[in-house]
Design a protein around this motif. Structure first.
Motif, PDB file in Angstrom:
ATOM      1  N   SER A 189       0.807  -1.212   0.000  1.00 59.78           N
ATOM      2  CA  SER A 189       0.000   0.000   0.000  1.00 59.78           C
ATOM      3  C   SER A 189       0.849   1.276   0.000  1.00 59.78           C
ATOM      4  CB  SER A 189      -0.961   0.010   1.196  1.00 59.78           C
ATOM      5  OG  SER A 189      -0.255  -0.097   2.413  1.00 59.78           O
ATOM      6  N   PHE A 190       2.039   1.225   0.601  1.00 60.90           N
ATOM      7  CA  PHE A 190       2.918   2.401   0.579  1.00 60.90           C
ATOM      8  C   PHE A 190       4.338   1.936   0.887  1.00 60.90           C
ATOM      9  CE2 PHE A 190       1.665   1.786   4.860  1.00 60.90           C
ATOM     10  CZ  PHE A 190       2.575   2.392   5.698  1.00 60.90           C
ATOM     11  N   TYR A 191       5.315   2.866   0.842  1.00 62.64           N
ATOM     12  CA  TYR A 191       6.715   2.498   0.738  1.00 62.64           C
ATOM     13  C   TYR A 191       7.249   1.582   1.840  1.00 62.64           C
ATOM     14  CZ  TYR A 191      11.706   2.422   0.799  1.00 62.64           C
ATOM     15  OH  TYR A 191      13.002   1.975   0.861  1.00 62.64           O
ATOM     16  N   PRO A 192       7.097   1.858   3.136  1.00 60.78           N
ATOM     17  CA  PRO A 192       7.729   0.969   4.117  1.00 60.78           C
ATOM     18  C   PRO A 192       7.332  -0.493   3.966  1.00 60.78           C
ATOM     19  CG  PRO A 192       6.990   2.976   5.175  1.00 60.78           C
ATOM     20  CD  PRO A 192       6.429   3.009   3.781  1.00 60.78           C
ATOM     21  N   LEU A 193       6.070  -0.748   3.624  1.00 59.76           N
ATOM     22  CA  LEU A 193       5.630  -2.124   3.436  1.00 59.76           C
ATOM     23  C   LEU A 193       6.163  -2.701   2.121  1.00 59.76           C
ATOM     24  CD1 LEU A 193       1.969  -1.884   4.771  1.00 59.76           C
ATOM     25  CD2 LEU A 193       4.096  -2.415   6.001  1.00 59.76           C
ATOM     26  N   GLN A 194       6.330  -1.852   1.131  1.00 57.19           N
ATOM     27  CA  GLN A 194       6.981  -2.278  -0.106  1.00 57.19           C
ATOM     28  C   GLN A 194       8.420  -2.708   0.183  1.00 57.19           C
ATOM     29  OE1 GLN A 194       7.431   0.868  -2.973  1.00 57.19           O
ATOM     30  NE2 GLN A 194       8.307  -0.455  -4.547  1.00 57.19           N
ATOM     31  N   TYR A 195       9.118  -1.916   0.983  1.00 58.26           N
ATOM     32  CA  TYR A 195      10.513  -2.226   1.307  1.00 58.26           C
ATOM     33  C   TYR A 195      10.629  -3.561   2.038  1.00 58.26           C
ATOM     34  CZ  TYR A 195      15.159  -1.871   3.365  1.00 58.26           C
ATOM     35  OH  TYR A 195      16.456  -2.134   3.737  1.00 58.26           O
ATOM     36  N   VAL A 196       9.799  -3.766   3.043  1.00 56.95           N
ATOM     37  CA  VAL A 196       9.838  -5.032   3.789  1.00 56.95           C
ATOM     38  C   VAL A 196       9.614  -6.207   2.846  1.00 56.95           C
ATOM     39  CG1 VAL A 196       8.693  -6.423   5.546  1.00 56.95           C
ATOM     40  CG2 VAL A 196       9.100  -3.990   5.962  1.00 56.95           C
ATOM     41  N   THR A 197       8.617  -6.092   1.977  1.00 55.93           N
ATOM     42  CA  THR A 197       8.281  -7.197   1.073  1.00 55.93           C
ATOM     43  C   THR A 197       9.402  -7.478   0.086  1.00 55.93           C
ATOM     44  OG1 THR A 197       5.956  -6.556   1.275  1.00 55.93           O
ATOM     45  CG2 THR A 197       6.523  -8.072  -0.503  1.00 55.93           C
ATOM     46  N   VAL A 252      -7.900  -0.561  -8.130  1.00 57.17           N
ATOM     47  CA  VAL A 252      -8.815  -1.384  -7.335  1.00 57.17           C
ATOM     48  C   VAL A 252      -8.892  -2.790  -7.913  1.00 57.17           C
ATOM     49  CG1 VAL A 252     -11.208  -1.669  -6.587  1.00 57.17           C
ATOM     50  CG2 VAL A 252     -10.140   0.604  -6.544  1.00 57.17           C
ATOM     51  N   ASP A 253      -8.948  -2.889  -9.237  1.00 57.65           N
ATOM     52  CA  ASP A 253      -8.966  -4.195  -9.887  1.00 57.65           C
ATOM     53  C   ASP A 253      -7.667  -4.946  -9.626  1.00 57.65           C
ATOM     54  OD1 ASP A 253     -10.115  -6.138 -11.894  1.00 57.65           O
ATOM     55  OD2 ASP A 253      -8.285  -5.568 -12.959  1.00 57.65           O
ATOM     56  N   ALA A 254      -6.533  -4.218  -9.643  1.00 52.72           N
ATOM     57  CA  ALA A 254      -5.233  -4.857  -9.413  1.00 52.72           C
ATOM     58  C   ALA A 254      -5.134  -5.436  -8.010  1.00 52.72           C
ATOM     59  CB  ALA A 254      -4.107  -3.848  -9.647  1.00 52.72           C
ATOM     60  N   VAL A 255      -5.785  -4.801  -7.034  1.00 45.48           N
ATOM     61  CA  VAL A 255      -5.772  -5.319  -5.664  1.00 45.48           C
ATOM     62  C   VAL A 255      -6.341  -6.736  -5.625  1.00 45.48           C
ATOM     63  CG1 VAL A 255      -6.834  -5.058  -3.378  1.00 45.48           C
ATOM     64  CG2 VAL A 255      -5.794  -3.076  -4.507  1.00 45.48           C
ATOM     65  N   GLY A 256      -7.463  -6.937  -6.295  1.00 48.51           N
ATOM     66  CA  GLY A 256      -8.089  -8.254  -6.285  1.00 48.51           C
ATOM     67  C   GLY A 256      -7.324  -9.292  -7.078  1.00 48.51           C
ATOM     68  N   ARG A 257      -6.541  -8.854  -8.057  1.00 50.78           N
ATOM     69  CA  ARG A 257      -5.814  -9.792  -8.917  1.00 50.78           C
ATOM     70  C   ARG A 257      -4.411 -10.114  -8.427  1.00 50.78           C
ATOM     71  NH1 ARG A 257      -7.284  -8.815 -15.035  1.00 50.78           N
ATOM     72  NH2 ARG A 257      -5.128  -9.495 -15.172  1.00 50.78           N
ATOM     73  N   ALA A 258      -3.901  -9.338  -7.471  1.00 49.52           N
ATOM     74  CA  ALA A 258      -2.551  -9.576  -6.961  1.00 49.52           C
ATOM     75  C   ALA A 258      -2.478 -10.907  -6.220  1.00 49.52           C
ATOM     76  CB  ALA A 258      -2.142  -8.438  -6.027  1.00 49.52           C
ATOM     77  N   ASP A 259      -1.312 -11.532  -6.271  1.00 46.82           N
ATOM     78  CA  ASP A 259      -1.098 -12.752  -5.496  1.00 46.82           C
ATOM     79  C   ASP A 259      -1.107 -12.455  -3.995  1.00 46.82           C
ATOM     80  OD1 ASP A 259      -0.761 -14.365  -7.793  1.00 46.82           O
ATOM     81  OD2 ASP A 259       1.324 -13.718  -7.962  1.00 46.82           O
ATOM     82  N   LEU A 260      -0.554 -11.307  -3.630  1.00 43.69           N
ATOM     83  CA  LEU A 260      -0.451 -10.917  -2.227  1.00 43.69           C
ATOM     84  C   LEU A 260      -0.581  -9.404  -2.131  1.00 43.69           C
ATOM     85  CD1 LEU A 260       0.302 -11.383   0.809  1.00 43.69           C
ATOM     86  CD2 LEU A 260       2.710 -11.256   0.102  1.00 43.69           C
ATOM     87  N   ALA A 286      -8.923   4.270   1.120  1.00 42.63           N
ATOM     88  CA  ALA A 286      -9.165   3.740  -0.217  1.00 42.63           C
ATOM     89  C   ALA A 286      -8.644   2.313  -0.352  1.00 42.63           C
ATOM     90  CB  ALA A 286      -8.503   4.644  -1.267  1.00 42.63           C
ATOM     91  N   VAL A 287      -7.528   2.011   0.298  1.00 41.66           N
ATOM     92  CA  VAL A 287      -6.980   0.655   0.253  1.00 41.66           C
ATOM     93  C   VAL A 287      -7.868  -0.294   1.052  1.00 41.66           C
ATOM     94  CG1 VAL A 287      -4.984  -0.796   0.745  1.00 41.66           C
ATOM     95  CG2 VAL A 287      -4.647   1.549  -0.063  1.00 41.66           C
ATOM     96  N   ASP A 288      -8.312   0.143   2.218  1.00 42.09           N
ATOM     97  CA  ASP A 288      -9.244  -0.672   3.004  1.00 42.09           C
ATOM     98  C   ASP A 288     -10.471  -1.032   2.170  1.00 42.09           C
ATOM     99  OD1 ASP A 288      -7.529  -0.362   5.114  1.00 42.09           O
ATOM    100  OD2 ASP A 288      -8.817   0.956   6.276  1.00 42.09           O
ATOM    101  N   ASP A 289     -11.032  -0.023   1.487  1.00 41.75           N
ATOM    102  CA  ASP A 289     -12.231  -0.249   0.682  1.00 41.75           C
ATOM    103  C   ASP A 289     -11.956  -1.221  -0.459  1.00 41.75           C
ATOM    104  OD1 ASP A 289     -13.579   1.499   2.329  1.00 41.75           O
ATOM    105  OD2 ASP A 289     -13.462   3.206   0.947  1.00 41.75           O
ATOM    106  N   ALA A 290     -10.787  -1.085  -1.098  1.00 40.52           N
ATOM    107  CA  ALA A 290     -10.449  -1.955  -2.225  1.00 40.52           C
ATOM    108  C   ALA A 290     -10.265  -3.400  -1.768  1.00 40.52           C
ATOM    109  CB  ALA A 290      -9.181  -1.452  -2.912  1.00 40.52           C
ATOM    110  N   VAL A 291      -9.614  -3.607  -0.616  1.00 40.23           N
ATOM    111  CA  VAL A 291      -9.415  -4.959  -0.095  1.00 40.23           C
ATOM    112  C   VAL A 291     -10.757  -5.586   0.280  1.00 40.23           C
ATOM    113  CG1 VAL A 291      -8.446  -6.272   1.832  1.00 40.23           C
ATOM    114  CG2 VAL A 291      -7.048  -4.543   0.682  1.00 40.23           C
ATOM    115  N   ASP A 292     -11.652  -4.792   0.856  1.00 39.31           N
ATOM    116  CA  ASP A 292     -12.970  -5.306   1.230  1.00 39.31           C
ATOM    117  C   ASP A 292     -13.819  -5.635   0.004  1.00 39.31           C
ATOM    118  OD1 ASP A 292     -12.330  -5.039   3.882  1.00 39.31           O
ATOM    119  OD2 ASP A 292     -13.352  -3.117   4.138  1.00 39.31           O
ATOM    120  N   ALA A 293     -13.745  -4.775  -1.010  1.00 37.06           N
ATOM    121  CA  ALA A 293     -14.599  -4.943  -2.187  1.00 37.06           C
ATOM    122  C   ALA A 293     -14.051  -5.970  -3.162  1.00 37.06           C
ATOM    123  CB  ALA A 293     -14.767  -3.600  -2.904  1.00 37.06           C
ATOM    124  N   ASN A 294     -12.732  -6.148  -3.174  1.00 37.37           N
ATOM    125  CA  ASN A 294     -12.091  -6.987  -4.179  1.00 37.37           C
ATOM    126  C   ASN A 294     -11.009  -7.822  -3.496  1.00 37.37           C
ATOM    127  OD1 ASN A 294     -11.886  -7.851  -6.806  1.00 37.37           O
ATOM    128  ND2 ASN A 294     -10.642  -6.134  -7.507  1.00 37.37           N
TER     129      ASN A 294
END
Length: 312
Positions: free
Chosen positions: A44-52, A82-90, A100-108
């Motif tokens: 969702s944003f940089y620090p979590l991108q870095y960890v991953t 929003v579509d990419a959230v549902g299609r991502a492996d993780l 907006a990220v919370d909503d996308a994860v809930d909806a997709n």
């Protein structure tokens, strides 16, 4: 006066295309397409991108929903994202931080999710803003999200990411676990540098534009004084500015800190009135320089703090 520059309502076409490509080109291990780019991850944003990225290495392809240089608090997502959230492996995100990220994860819902809020104990924001430049309709919640500024809190997220990646690609589970262990060692080393570097200082009070540094202050025995609260959209009242001014004078504060993704105007104006310096203290919400990463920025922050606080 607003503390933040206005955010773009949509990311560039290039970012949207990259996210779409990520979501459609997963690895063979996860049953994705034939792109051969590894496990497709959205952070969702940089620090979590870095960890991953540190845990997944070359076996993952990680994109961030927050574009480089954008302030993440009030991120808005395009339909393609929003579509990419549902299609991502993780998907790796922090719930109740970016609505907006919370909503996308809930909806997709994606197949696999790491919610960093489940990997650390978030505490309440120190104080809410007394007034706002405008009611933007965003709810940032009552918790302070900025846990990533305490490096000792990040290994738990790395372990969670490693476990999810191991489910997606069992053949490389040992590699993911080893990477998470290496990440833990790196964060332990960084934590020890902070402990030693901030052990003996003339002052222990940091005055910042908004209260992004409570976890750092708690970890290293500092006192944070925010001009505004945890929500960067908050505008300080005259009473709050007067309170901060009293702290600066009474405690001999030499520096008021502002941020890389924030306008320095409030900090500079207050510092000028009080006759003190200003400096950048980066909340590590996003990078503005591709040559840097989490560790290099954290070390730069440490040196900035040592100079401002008069540390031996």
């Amino acid at each position: 006066m607003p503390l933040r520059r206005p955010l773009p309502l949509a990311v560039s076409a290039g970012v949207v295309l990259a996210l779409t490509a990520c979501s459609s080109g997963g690895s063979g291990a996860s049953g994705g397409g034939d792109g051969g780019d590894g496990i497709a991850v959205l952070a969702s944003f940089y620090p979590l991108q870095y960890v991953t990225e540190q845990v997944g290495g070359d076996l993952v392809s990680v994109d961030s929903l927050t574009p480089p240089g954008a302030e993440p608090h009030d991120l808005e997502l395009s339909p393609a994202q929003v579509d990419a959230v549902g299609r991502a492996d993780l998907v790796v995100y922090l719930s109740e931080f970016q609505a907006a990220v919370d909503d996308a994860v809930d909806a997709n819902p994606p197949a696999h999710v790491v919610d960093a809020a489940q990997d650390t104990e978030l505490h309440a924001a120190e104080h809410e803003e007394e007034e706002h430049a405008e009611d933007d309709g965003h709810d940032h919640g009552s918790l302070d999200p900025h846990f990533w500024l305490d490096p000792s809190r990040l290994p738990a997220v790395a372990d969670d990411v490693a476990a999810q990646l191991a489910e997606l690609d069992p053949d490389h589970a040992d590699e993911f676990r080893a990477n998470a262990e290496a990440f833990t060692r790196a964060m332990t080393e960084l934590d020890e540098e902070y402990q030693a570097g901030l052990a003996t200082c003339d002052s222990r009070t940091i005055v910042t534009t908004h209260e992004a540094f409570s976890y750092l202050a708690e970890r290293y025995d500092l006192e944070q004084v925010g001009i505004a609260g945890v929500d960067p959209e908050g505008e300080p009242s005259p009473a709050r500015l007067a309170e901060v001014g009293d702290v600066v004078r009474d405690e001999g504060v030499s520096t008021i800190f502002f941020e890389t993704l924030a306008s320095p105007k409030v900090a500079e104006t207050l510092a000028d009135e009080l006759g003190v310096d200003t400096a950048v203290l980066d909340p590590l919400e996003g990078l503005t320089d591709e040559s840097q990463d989490y560790v290099s920025v954290a070390r730069a922050n440490l040196e900035t703090l040592r100079t401002a606080l008069g540390c031996a």
